[in-house]
Design a protein around this motif. Structure first.
Motif, PDB file in Angstrom:
ATOM      1  N   ASP A 109       0.831  -1.209   0.000  1.00 11.44           N
ATOM      2  CA  ASP A 109       0.000   0.000   0.000  1.00 11.44           C
ATOM      3  C   ASP A 109       0.865   1.259   0.000  1.00 11.44           C
ATOM      4  O   ASP A 109       0.564   2.236  -0.713  1.00 11.44           O
ATOM      5  CB  ASP A 109      -0.924   0.006   1.221  1.00 11.44           C
ATOM      6  CG  ASP A 109      -1.994  -1.072   1.134  1.00 11.44           C
ATOM      7  OD1 ASP A 109      -2.262  -1.537   0.017  1.00 11.44           O
ATOM      8  OD2 ASP A 109      -2.549  -1.457   2.182  1.00 11.44           O
ATOM      9  N   GLU A 110       1.941   1.234   0.808  1.00  8.29           N
ATOM     10  CA  GLU A 110       2.844   2.386   0.834  1.00  8.29           C
ATOM     11  C   GLU A 110       3.507   2.595  -0.529  1.00  8.29           C
ATOM     12  O   GLU A 110       3.603   3.729  -1.019  1.00  8.29           O
ATOM     13  CB  GLU A 110       3.910   2.182   1.910  1.00  8.29           C
ATOM     14  CG  GLU A 110       3.366   2.246   3.339  1.00  8.29           C
ATOM     15  CD  GLU A 110       4.444   1.983   4.369  1.00  8.29           C
ATOM     16  OE1 GLU A 110       5.605   1.725   3.951  1.00  8.29           O
ATOM     17  OE2 GLU A 110       4.137   2.035   5.581  1.00  8.29           O
ATOM     18  N   ALA A 111       3.944   1.477  -1.144  1.00 10.19           N
ATOM     19  CA  ALA A 111       4.574   1.589  -2.463  1.00 10.19           C
ATOM     20  C   ALA A 111       3.571   2.086  -3.503  1.00 10.19           C
ATOM     21  O   ALA A 111       3.897   2.937  -4.339  1.00 10.19           O
ATOM     22  CB  ALA A 111       5.136   0.224  -2.891  1.00 10.19           C
ATOM     23  N   GLU A 112       2.334   1.563  -3.423  1.00 11.91           N
ATOM     24  CA  GLU A 112       1.303   2.006  -4.359  1.00 11.91           C
ATOM     25  C   GLU A 112       0.988   3.481  -4.157  1.00 11.91           C
ATOM     26  O   GLU A 112       0.812   4.226  -5.134  1.00 11.91           O
ATOM     27  CB  GLU A 112       0.045   1.163  -4.162  1.00 11.91           C
ATOM     28  CG  GLU A 112      -1.055   1.456  -5.170  1.00 11.91           C
ATOM     29  CD  GLU A 112      -2.256   0.554  -4.991  1.00 11.91           C
ATOM     30  OE1 GLU A 112      -3.228   0.718  -5.740  1.00 11.91           O
ATOM     31  OE2 GLU A 112      -2.221  -0.303  -4.082  1.00 11.91           O
ATOM     32  N   ASP A 113       0.949   3.905  -2.876  1.00 13.80           N
ATOM     33  CA  ASP A 113       0.681   5.319  -2.594  1.00 13.80           C
ATOM     34  C   ASP A 113       1.809   6.195  -3.120  1.00 13.80           C
ATOM     35  O   ASP A 113       1.562   7.263  -3.705  1.00 13.80           O
ATOM     36  CB  ASP A 113       0.512   5.504  -1.084  1.00 13.80           C
ATOM     37  CG  ASP A 113       0.109   6.920  -0.730  1.00 13.80           C
ATOM     38  OD1 ASP A 113      -0.958   7.363  -1.185  1.00 13.80           O
ATOM     39  OD2 ASP A 113       0.865   7.596  -0.002  1.00 13.80           O
ATOM     40  N   ARG A 114       3.069   5.732  -2.916  1.00 15.47           N
ATOM     41  CA  ARG A 114       4.206   6.494  -3.447  1.00 15.47           C
ATOM     42  C   ARG A 114       4.146   6.576  -4.970  1.00 15.47           C
ATOM     43  O   ARG A 114       4.403   7.636  -5.558  1.00 15.47           O
ATOM     44  CB  ARG A 114       5.525   5.854  -3.015  1.00 15.47           C
ATOM     45  CG  ARG A 114       5.871   6.061  -1.553  1.00 15.47           C
ATOM     46  CD  ARG A 114       7.331   5.772  -1.296  1.00 15.47           C
ATOM     47  NE  ARG A 114       7.689   4.425  -1.657  1.00 15.47           N
ATOM     48  CZ  ARG A 114       7.636   3.379  -0.840  1.00 15.47           C
ATOM     49  NH1 ARG A 114       7.191   3.551   0.403  1.00 15.47           N
ATOM     50  NH2 ARG A 114       7.983   2.173  -1.243  1.00 15.47           N
ATOM     51  N   ILE A 115       3.784   5.445  -5.612  1.00 13.22           N
ATOM     52  CA  ILE A 115       3.696   5.435  -7.074  1.00 13.22           C
ATOM     53  C   ILE A 115       2.611   6.391  -7.550  1.00 13.22           C
ATOM     54  O   ILE A 115       2.795   7.137  -8.527  1.00 13.22           O
ATOM     55  CB  ILE A 115       3.419   3.998  -7.578  1.00 13.22           C
ATOM     56  CG1 ILE A 115       4.656   3.107  -7.335  1.00 13.22           C
ATOM     57  CG2 ILE A 115       3.066   4.007  -9.056  1.00 13.22           C
ATOM     58  CD1 ILE A 115       4.424   1.647  -7.639  1.00 13.22           C
ATOM     59  N   LYS A 116       1.462   6.376  -6.841  1.00 13.10           N
ATOM     60  CA  LYS A 116       0.377   7.288  -7.226  1.00 13.10           C
ATOM     61  C   LYS A 116       0.805   8.741  -7.076  1.00 13.10           C
ATOM     62  O   LYS A 116       0.515   9.577  -7.942  1.00 13.10           O
ATOM     63  CB  LYS A 116      -0.858   7.008  -6.371  1.00 13.10           C
ATOM     64  CG  LYS A 116      -1.582   5.719  -6.729  1.00 13.10           C
ATOM     65  CD  LYS A 116      -2.801   5.524  -5.859  1.00 13.10           C
ATOM     66  CE  LYS A 116      -3.553   4.255  -6.255  1.00 13.10           C
ATOM     67  NZ  LYS A 116      -4.743   4.030  -5.402  1.00 13.10           N
ATOM     68  N   ARG A 117       1.505   9.024  -5.947  1.00 16.78           N
ATOM     69  CA  ARG A 117       1.966  10.400  -5.756  1.00 16.78           C
ATOM     70  C   ARG A 117       2.975  10.795  -6.827  1.00 16.78           C
ATOM     71  O   ARG A 117       2.927  11.916  -7.365  1.00 16.78           O
ATOM     72  CB  ARG A 117       2.582  10.548  -4.362  1.00 16.78           C
ATOM     73  CG  ARG A 117       1.577  10.535  -3.234  1.00 16.78           C
ATOM     74  CD  ARG A 117       2.164  11.162  -1.984  1.00 16.78           C
ATOM     75  NE  ARG A 117       3.359  10.474  -1.539  1.00 16.78           N
ATOM     76  CZ  ARG A 117       3.359   9.455  -0.693  1.00 16.78           C
ATOM     77  NH1 ARG A 117       2.215   9.024  -0.192  1.00 16.78           N
ATOM     78  NH2 ARG A 117       4.484   8.884  -0.323  1.00 16.78           N
ATOM     79  N   LEU A 118       3.895   9.863  -7.134  1.00 12.55           N
ATOM     80  CA  LEU A 118       4.884  10.156  -8.176  1.00 12.55           C
ATOM     81  C   LEU A 118       4.224  10.357  -9.534  1.00 12.55           C
ATOM     82  O   LEU A 118       4.606  11.252 -10.298  1.00 12.55           O
ATOM     83  CB  LEU A 118       5.908   9.017  -8.257  1.00 12.55           C
ATOM     84  CG  LEU A 118       6.892   8.909  -7.082  1.00 12.55           C
ATOM     85  CD1 LEU A 118       7.730   7.644  -7.212  1.00 12.55           C
ATOM     86  CD2 LEU A 118       7.792  10.132  -7.011  1.00 12.55           C
ATOM     87  N   MET A 119       3.206   9.501  -9.820  1.00  9.23           N
ATOM     88  CA  MET A 119       2.501   9.650 -11.093  1.00  9.23           C
ATOM     89  C   MET A 119       1.762  10.984 -11.145  1.00  9.23           C
ATOM     90  O   MET A 119       1.759  11.662 -12.181  1.00  9.23           O
ATOM     91  CB  MET A 119       1.514   8.487 -11.279  1.00  9.23           C
ATOM     92  CG  MET A 119       2.182   7.147 -11.551  1.00  9.23           C
ATOM     93  SD  MET A 119       0.996   5.803 -11.775  1.00  9.23           S
ATOM     94  CE  MET A 119       0.164   6.337 -13.270  1.00  9.23           C
ATOM     95  N   ALA A 120       1.119  11.354 -10.005  1.00  4.51           N
ATOM     96  CA  ALA A 120       0.416  12.642  -9.968  1.00  4.51           C
ATOM     97  C   ALA A 120       1.392  13.798 -10.133  1.00  4.51           C
ATOM     98  O   ALA A 120       1.134  14.754 -10.892  1.00  4.51           O
ATOM     99  CB  ALA A 120      -0.354  12.770  -8.652  1.00  4.51           C
ATOM    100  N   GLU A 121       2.556  13.692  -9.432  1.00  5.87           N
ATOM    101  CA  GLU A 121       3.562  14.738  -9.569  1.00  5.87           C
ATOM    102  C   GLU A 121       4.102  14.799 -10.997  1.00  5.87           C
ATOM    103  O   GLU A 121       4.349  15.889 -11.539  1.00  5.87           O
ATOM    104  CB  GLU A 121       4.703  14.481  -8.592  1.00  5.87           C
ATOM    105  CG  GLU A 121       4.315  14.688  -7.122  1.00  5.87           C
ATOM    106  CD  GLU A 121       5.446  14.349  -6.186  1.00  5.87           C
ATOM    107  OE1 GLU A 121       6.531  13.942  -6.683  1.00  5.87           O
ATOM    108  OE2 GLU A 121       5.267  14.475  -4.961  1.00  5.87           O
ATOM    109  N   PHE A 122       4.278  13.593 -11.594  1.00  5.78           N
ATOM    110  CA  PHE A 122       4.781  13.559 -12.967  1.00  5.78           C
ATOM    111  C   PHE A 122       3.766  14.160 -13.938  1.00  5.78           C
ATOM    112  O   PHE A 122       4.131  14.909 -14.856  1.00  5.78           O
ATOM    113  CB  PHE A 122       5.107  12.122 -13.378  1.00  5.78           C
ATOM    114  CG  PHE A 122       5.657  11.994 -14.761  1.00  5.78           C
ATOM    115  CD1 PHE A 122       6.904  12.499 -15.077  1.00  5.78           C
ATOM    116  CD2 PHE A 122       4.920  11.363 -15.760  1.00  5.78           C
ATOM    117  CE1 PHE A 122       7.417  12.392 -16.361  1.00  5.78           C
ATOM    118  CE2 PHE A 122       5.422  11.253 -17.043  1.00  5.78           C
ATOM    119  CZ  PHE A 122       6.673  11.766 -17.342  1.00  5.78           C
ATOM    120  N   GLU A 123       2.466  13.848 -13.720  1.00  5.83           N
ATOM    121  CA  GLU A 123       1.429  14.428 -14.576  1.00  5.83           C
ATOM    122  C   GLU A 123       1.394  15.948 -14.414  1.00  5.83           C
ATOM    123  O   GLU A 123       1.263  16.680 -15.407  1.00  5.83           O
ATOM    124  CB  GLU A 123       0.060  13.825 -14.230  1.00  5.83           C
ATOM    125  CG  GLU A 123      -0.132  12.392 -14.694  1.00  5.83           C
ATOM    126  CD  GLU A 123      -0.085  12.255 -16.206  1.00  5.83           C
ATOM    127  OE1 GLU A 123      -0.558  13.185 -16.895  1.00  5.83           O
ATOM    128  OE2 GLU A 123       0.434  11.239 -16.687  1.00  5.83           O
TER     129      GLU A 123
END
Length: 243
Positions: A109-123
């Protein structure tokens, strides 16, 4: 006399014989009784021995049953303890496995949350970069087009000028149209003015006139064309506003 003695002797012999026979019978009876007693004693001893043996056997069987019961009890206790130990171990293993699953899920869940945040930041970075790129492109293109507008104005005047050389005029119009096509391809558009309501963000009023045929604050004439690149105004239209 002699007969009397013979009779007496015969009687004595008979008595002696009888006594001997009785003594023999008595001895035989005694021996028989002794044999009977001996057999009886043997039988009693046998019975006693048999009873003793049976008692010993019963005691042995009872001891064996007791020992067997004790062994069965120990075995049952061992099985029960083994099952308890097994269940405890299984419960402990299950709990450990469950804890590992929970831990892995938390990490996932933490990794998925980090990935989502990174994807949002990247977008957001992509949108910001695209916006900055468009702004930079519009700025550079706008500066280039702005520097070309006076030349475009002159070409439009030349295209509208009265001349007898029609080929020359057609050539000027052709060049002007080519330039306008290039501007349009780069998102540069002319600002509509004549017949439109006056908009200070798009139009620059140079004079005002009265015209009963037009409504209030309607652009009547355009002295100089205005241009936009995207939503950015490169140059306001110079117009005459009616009423």
């Amino acid at each position: 006399m002699e007969e009397k003695n013979e009779i007496t002797n015969d009687n004595a012999t008979s008595i002696n014989t009888s006594n001997t026979s009785d003594s023999k019978d008595a001895n035989e009876t005694k021996n028989t009784n002794e044999e009977i007693n001996n057999e009886k004693n043997k039988f009693e001893k046998f019975e006693n021995s048999r009873e003793k043996t049976e008692n010993n056997q019963e005691r042995a069987e009872a001891a064996e049953r007791k020992e067997k019961g004790a062994m069965e009890s120990k075995l049952n206790n061992f099985v029960s303890e083994s099952e308890t130990f097994k269940n405890e171990n299984e419960d402990e293993k299950f709990q450990d496995l469950n804890n590992k699953i929970v831990e892995q899920k938390e990490q996932l869940d933490e990794a998925e949350d980090r990935i989502k945040r990174l994807m949002a930041e990247f977008e957001n970075f992509k949108k910001r970069s695209e916006k900055e790129r468009q702004a930079m492109y519009s700025s550079v293109m706008g500066d280039v087009v702005t520097s070309l507008l006076p030349a475009i104005d002159n070409l439009e005047k030349a295209a509208d000028a009265e001349t007898e050389d029609k080929q020359y005029q057609e050539g000027v119009k052709m060049v002007l149209n080519q330039i306008k096509d290039v501007l349009k391809a780069n998102n540069v558009t002319e600002i509509e003015a004549v017949g439109k309501p006056f908009d200070p963000s798009l139009h620059e009023a140079v004079s005002m006139v009265e015209d009963p045929d037009l409504g209030s604050k309607i652009v009547k004439e355009e002295f100089r064309k205005g241009y936009m690149i995207g939503d950015r105004v490169l140059r306001h239209s110079m117009v005459v506003v009616a009423n």
